[in-house]
Design an enzyme around this catalytic site. Structure first.
Site, PDB file in Angstrom:
ATOM      1  N   ARG A 118      29.834 -22.024 -48.943  1.00 22.47           N
ATOM      2  CA  ARG A 118      29.193 -22.039 -50.268  1.00 22.47           C
ATOM      3  C   ARG A 118      27.927 -22.897 -50.348  1.00 22.47           C
ATOM      4  NH1 ARG A 118      34.599 -22.513 -51.815  1.00 22.47           N
ATOM      5  NH2 ARG A 118      35.443 -20.501 -52.473  1.00 22.47           N
ATOM      6  N   LYS A 124      13.539 -17.486 -51.341  1.00 21.48           N
ATOM      7  CA  LYS A 124      14.169 -16.185 -51.064  1.00 21.48           C
ATOM      8  C   LYS A 124      14.739 -16.193 -49.659  1.00 21.48           C
ATOM      9  CE  LYS A 124      11.440 -12.772 -53.593  1.00 21.48           C
ATOM     10  NZ  LYS A 124      10.662 -11.548 -53.349  1.00 21.48           N
ATOM     11  N   GLU A 159      -2.129 -12.686 -45.990  1.00 20.12           N
ATOM     12  CA  GLU A 159      -1.490 -13.219 -47.207  1.00 20.12           C
ATOM     13  C   GLU A 159      -2.396 -14.264 -47.878  1.00 20.12           C
ATOM     14  OE1 GLU A 159       1.193 -11.917 -48.434  1.00 20.12           O
ATOM     15  OE2 GLU A 159       2.307 -11.049 -46.736  1.00 20.12           O
ATOM     16  N   LYS A 183       1.368 -20.101 -54.274  1.00 24.09           N
ATOM     17  CA  LYS A 183       2.746 -19.615 -54.234  1.00 24.09           C
ATOM     18  C   LYS A 183       3.650 -20.499 -55.107  1.00 24.09           C
ATOM     19  CE  LYS A 183       6.313 -17.244 -52.247  1.00 24.09           C
ATOM     20  NZ  LYS A 183       6.795 -16.408 -51.163  1.00 24.09           N
ATOM     21  N   GLU A 207      11.816 -13.198 -60.033  1.00 26.20           N
ATOM     22  CA  GLU A 207      10.994 -11.989 -59.892  1.00 26.20           C
ATOM     23  C   GLU A 207      11.046 -11.053 -61.093  1.00 26.20           C
ATOM     24  OE1 GLU A 207       9.758  -9.082 -56.261  1.00 26.20           O
ATOM     25  OE2 GLU A 207      11.493 -10.379 -56.076  1.00 26.20           O
ATOM     26  N   ARG A 222       5.917 -13.088 -60.665  1.00 22.50           N
ATOM     27  CA  ARG A 222       6.050 -13.019 -59.209  1.00 22.50           C
ATOM     28  C   ARG A 222       5.517 -11.697 -58.644  1.00 22.50           C
ATOM     29  NH1 ARG A 222      10.550 -16.432 -55.967  1.00 22.50           N
ATOM     30  NH2 ARG A 222       9.848 -15.940 -53.877  1.00 22.50           N
ATOM     31  N   ASN A 281       2.832  -9.224 -54.983  1.00 24.28           N
ATOM     32  CA  ASN A 281       2.922  -7.906 -54.349  1.00 24.28           C
ATOM     33  C   ASN A 281       1.591  -7.182 -54.256  1.00 24.28           C
ATOM     34  OD1 ASN A 281       5.627  -8.033 -53.857  1.00 24.28           O
ATOM     35  ND2 ASN A 281       6.177  -7.219 -55.867  1.00 24.28           N
ATOM     36  N   HIS A 308       0.834  -4.937 -51.396  1.00 25.84           N
ATOM     37  CA  HIS A 308       2.116  -4.660 -50.745  1.00 25.84           C
ATOM     38  C   HIS A 308       2.709  -3.287 -51.065  1.00 25.84           C
ATOM     39  CE1 HIS A 308       1.942  -8.871 -49.704  1.00 25.84           C
ATOM     40  NE2 HIS A 308       3.066  -8.786 -49.023  1.00 25.84           N
ATOM     41  N   HIS A 354       3.347  -1.809 -47.767  1.00 26.23           N
ATOM     42  CA  HIS A 354       4.715  -1.553 -47.290  1.00 26.23           C
ATOM     43  C   HIS A 354       4.908  -0.106 -46.866  1.00 26.23           C
ATOM     44  CE1 HIS A 354       7.230  -5.059 -48.983  1.00 26.23           C
ATOM     45  NE2 HIS A 354       7.188  -5.096 -47.663  1.00 26.23           N
ATOM     46  N   HIS A 382       3.063  -7.743 -40.281  1.00 27.02           N
ATOM     47  CA  HIS A 382       3.116  -7.494 -41.722  1.00 27.02           C
ATOM     48  C   HIS A 382       1.794  -7.732 -42.479  1.00 27.02           C
ATOM     49  CE1 HIS A 382       4.556  -7.603 -45.827  1.00 27.02           C
ATOM     50  NE2 HIS A 382       4.082  -8.835 -45.942  1.00 27.02           N
TER      51      HIS A 382
HETATM   52  P1  NAD Z   1       8.353 -13.815 -37.196  1.00 32.53           P
HETATM   53  O1  NAD Z   1       9.270 -14.783 -37.766  1.00 32.53           O
HETATM   54  O2  NAD Z   1       8.916 -12.571 -36.583  1.00 32.53           O
HETATM   55  O3  NAD Z   1       7.430 -14.517 -36.101  1.00 32.53           O
HETATM   56  C1  NAD Z   1       6.486 -13.755 -35.375  1.00 32.53           C
HETATM   57  C2  NAD Z   1       6.556 -14.063 -33.900  1.00 32.53           C
HETATM   58  O4  NAD Z   1       5.943 -15.322 -33.657  1.00 32.53           O
HETATM   59  C3  NAD Z   1       7.966 -14.169 -33.336  1.00 32.53           C
HETATM   60  O5  NAD Z   1       8.000 -13.501 -32.105  1.00 32.53           O
HETATM   61  C4  NAD Z   1       8.167 -15.665 -33.123  1.00 32.53           C
HETATM   62  O6  NAD Z   1       9.026 -15.917 -32.033  1.00 32.53           O
HETATM   63  C5  NAD Z   1       6.775 -16.117 -32.825  1.00 32.53           C
HETATM   64  N1  NAD Z   1       6.450 -17.499 -33.146  1.00 32.53           N
HETATM   65  C6  NAD Z   1       6.878 -18.230 -34.202  1.00 32.53           C
HETATM   66  N2  NAD Z   1       6.267 -19.416 -34.224  1.00 32.53           N
HETATM   67  C7  NAD Z   1       5.437 -19.453 -33.162  1.00 32.53           C
HETATM   68  C8  NAD Z   1       4.523 -20.411 -32.657  1.00 32.53           C
HETATM   69  N3  NAD Z   1       4.295 -21.578 -33.289  1.00 32.53           N
HETATM   70  N4  NAD Z   1       3.825 -20.105 -31.527  1.00 32.53           N
HETATM   71  C9  NAD Z   1       3.995 -18.894 -30.919  1.00 32.53           C
HETATM   72  N5  NAD Z   1       4.833 -17.960 -31.351  1.00 32.53           N
HETATM   73  C10 NAD Z   1       5.542 -18.226 -32.469  1.00 32.53           C
HETATM   74  O7  NAD Z   1       7.259 -13.300 -38.261  1.00 32.53           O
HETATM   75  P2  NAD Z   1       6.702 -13.960 -39.605  1.00 32.53           P
HETATM   76  O8  NAD Z   1       5.490 -13.186 -39.901  1.00 32.53           O
HETATM   77  O9  NAD Z   1       6.620 -15.439 -39.555  1.00 32.53           O
HETATM   78  O10 NAD Z   1       7.834 -13.598 -40.673  1.00 32.53           O
HETATM   79  C11 NAD Z   1       8.147 -12.264 -40.994  1.00 32.53           C
HETATM   80  C12 NAD Z   1       9.453 -12.228 -41.745  1.00 32.53           C
HETATM   81  O11 NAD Z   1       9.328 -12.997 -42.924  1.00 32.53           O
HETATM   82  C13 NAD Z   1       9.890 -10.835 -42.169  1.00 32.53           C
HETATM   83  O12 NAD Z   1      11.243 -10.651 -41.824  1.00 32.53           O
HETATM   84  C14 NAD Z   1       9.729 -10.850 -43.684  1.00 32.53           C
HETATM   85  O13 NAD Z   1      10.684 -10.035 -44.339  1.00 32.53           O
HETATM   86  C15 NAD Z   1       9.932 -12.294 -44.002  1.00 32.53           C
HETATM   87  N6  NAD Z   1       9.307 -12.742 -45.248  1.00 32.53           N
HETATM   88  C16 NAD Z   1      10.069 -13.429 -46.144  1.00 32.53           C
HETATM   89  C17 NAD Z   1       9.514 -13.897 -47.317  1.00 32.53           C
HETATM   90  C18 NAD Z   1      10.344 -14.710 -48.266  1.00 32.53           C
HETATM   91  O14 NAD Z   1       9.894 -14.983 -49.373  1.00 32.53           O
HETATM   92  N7  NAD Z   1      11.525 -15.126 -47.874  1.00 32.53           N
HETATM   93  C19 NAD Z   1       8.168 -13.656 -47.613  1.00 32.53           C
HETATM   94  C20 NAD Z   1       7.404 -12.951 -46.684  1.00 32.53           C
HETATM   95  C21 NAD Z   1       7.984 -12.499 -45.503  1.00 32.53           C
HETATM   96 ZN    ZN Z   2       3.793 -10.088 -47.571  1.00 34.31          ZN
END
Ligand code: NAD
Ligand code: ZN
Length: 355
Positions: A113, A135, A177, A221, A231, A235, A239, A242, A246, A258
């Site tokens: 929990r 999130k 972003e 943010k 949201e 919020r 988007n 997006h 998306h 992304h």
């Molecule tokens: P990711 O977490 O997949 O990282 C991208 C790549 O970079 C991975 O292969 C990782 O191993 C590598 N990496 C990480 N740090 C590194 C570093 N310092 N040096 C070298 N390599 C490194 O991608 P991301 O873009 O960080 O995150 C994408 C994810 O975030 C998606 O799943 C998306 O849904 C999520 N997301 C969540 C929110 C939220 O509000 N929670 C918002 C936007 C995106």
């Molecule tokens: Zn995004």
């Protein structure tokens, strides 16, 4: 402490540190039964000395990539914790990009929990976006983020030194972003335009400029999240880019990171904004320059009708009408505009000729 994010009476400090060695002090200041670090194999390989210096009780490694946000991956981590009798007084640390942050956030919010969590984002995107706002989520079947919670961490620690090892495509992704915040919430971010003879990678080699852009983005943010955690209204502004972004991301099966799809999505949504609200299209020049400089081209033509049907099934659209954030001008937005398909076709026609 750079600033405190306020959420339901809770203060979430966002801390900036220049060098990773400084992170340790912050973590050691928390009392806990067990310190459990979660990261991915790649980040661990790159930052082994630092991570090992944190005196963790347990270290859990995910594979890199979106697969780690599966239910199986989530359950495997839960088993790992249960097998070791990790209790609710533990402290979890998520070190990595948005993938690690999202799945560990979900683990932390559901295991017994709720266990305290610290985010240490290591990608540009996770620093300016996913680590802020609470999130959490995992994917279900082929659908992204279908299971998740809102769960605020105890602290978010930002250290730009991590960016030094980030591949160019990931820097560009986070930059997408950042630019989005520029067009929607903080014009001053767009001052970077004038410096854009360099490529993005070089911009983020400039530590001072990088810090400025990250801080401005986080401010955007935080402002939005503080107003609207669940949201319902504001919020939505996050988007921008997006809705189309998306759809392209799905259509092209995650061909780019992304944030690159967000840049492409912003181009399309600015064209829509121009058709509906006379948005000044000279604003597109900057985005097109970014795409060109980084040789971003869609791998093949897209089928407009398919893009539109993907947009209809976007979970954010109530009853299959397409709702979208549009701009009248930079930082002057219209939320939840219901768009008709003919106009969408017209905009995608124009978009197609540009990308
Ligand atoms: P990711 O977490 O997949 O990282 C991208 C790549 O970079 C991975 O292969 C990782 O191993 C590598 N990496 C990480 N740090 C590194 C570093 N310092 N040096 C070298 N390599 C490194 O991608 P991301 O873009 O960080 O995150 C994408 C994810 O975030 C998606 O799943 C998306 O849904 C999520 N997301 C969540 C929110 C939220 O509000 N929670 C918002 C936007 C995106
Ligand atoms: Zn995004």
């Amino acid at each position: 402490i750079y600033l405190n994010l306020k959420r339901n009476e809770k203060n979430i400090p966002i801390v900036f540190v220049e060098r990773i060695e400084k992170i340790r002090e912050y973590i050691l200041s928390f009392n806990c039964s067990n310190l459990v670090i979660f990261t991915d194999r790649l980040v661990y390989r790159l930052y082994k000395d630092f991570i090992d210096s944190l005196q963790h009780s347990y270290l859990y490694l995910f594979d890199k990539g979106e697969e780690s946000k599966s239910i199986e991956s989530y359950l495997k981590a839960i088993d790992y914790l249960l097998d070791r009798n990790v209790d609710r007084r533990a402290l979890f640390i998520a070190i990595g990009g948005g993938v690690v942050g999202d799945v560990v956030g979900f683990i932390a919010s559901t295991y017994k929990r709720g266990v305290r969590l610290i985010h240490i984002p290591t990608t540009l995107l996770s620093m300016v976006d996913s680590s802020i706002g609470g999130k959490t989520g995992i994917n279900y079947k082929s659908y992204k983020n279908q299971i998740g919670t809102f769960y605020q961490p105890e602290m978010i620690i930002i250290c730009p030194q991590f960016l030094g090892t980030l591949p160019k495509s990931e820097v560009l992704s986070g930059f997408g972003e950042i630019i989005k915040y520029g067009f929607t919430l903080d014009k001053s971010i767009l001052d970077i335009k004038d410096r854009f003879e360099k490529d993005v990678f070089e911009i983020f080699q400039d530590k001072i400029l990088a810090m400025q852009l990250i801080k401005k983005s986080i401010n955007c943010k935080v402002k939005v999240v503080e107003k609207d955690e669940k949201e319902s209204f504001l919020r939505e502004i996050l988007n921008f880019g997006h809705t189309v972004g998306h759809a392209l991301e799905t259509y092209y099966n995650y061909y780019f990171s992304h944030g690159i799809f967000v840049i492409l999505g912003m181009v399309a949504e600015m064209i829509l904004s121009n058709i509906l609200f006379n948005f000044d299209l000279s604003n597109l020049d900057f985005l097109i320059r970014i795409l060109e400089k980084n040789s971003i081209k869609l791998p093949q033509r897209f089928e407009k009708s398919q893009i539109i049907s993907i947009m209809k099934y976007d979970k954010k659209n109530i009853s299959s009408s397409i709702r979208i954030v549009l701009l009248k001008d930079v930082c002057d937005y219209v939320l939840g505009y219901e768009i008709n398909e003919d106009i969408l076709y017209e905009a995608l026609d124009k978009f197609e000729k540009i990308v």
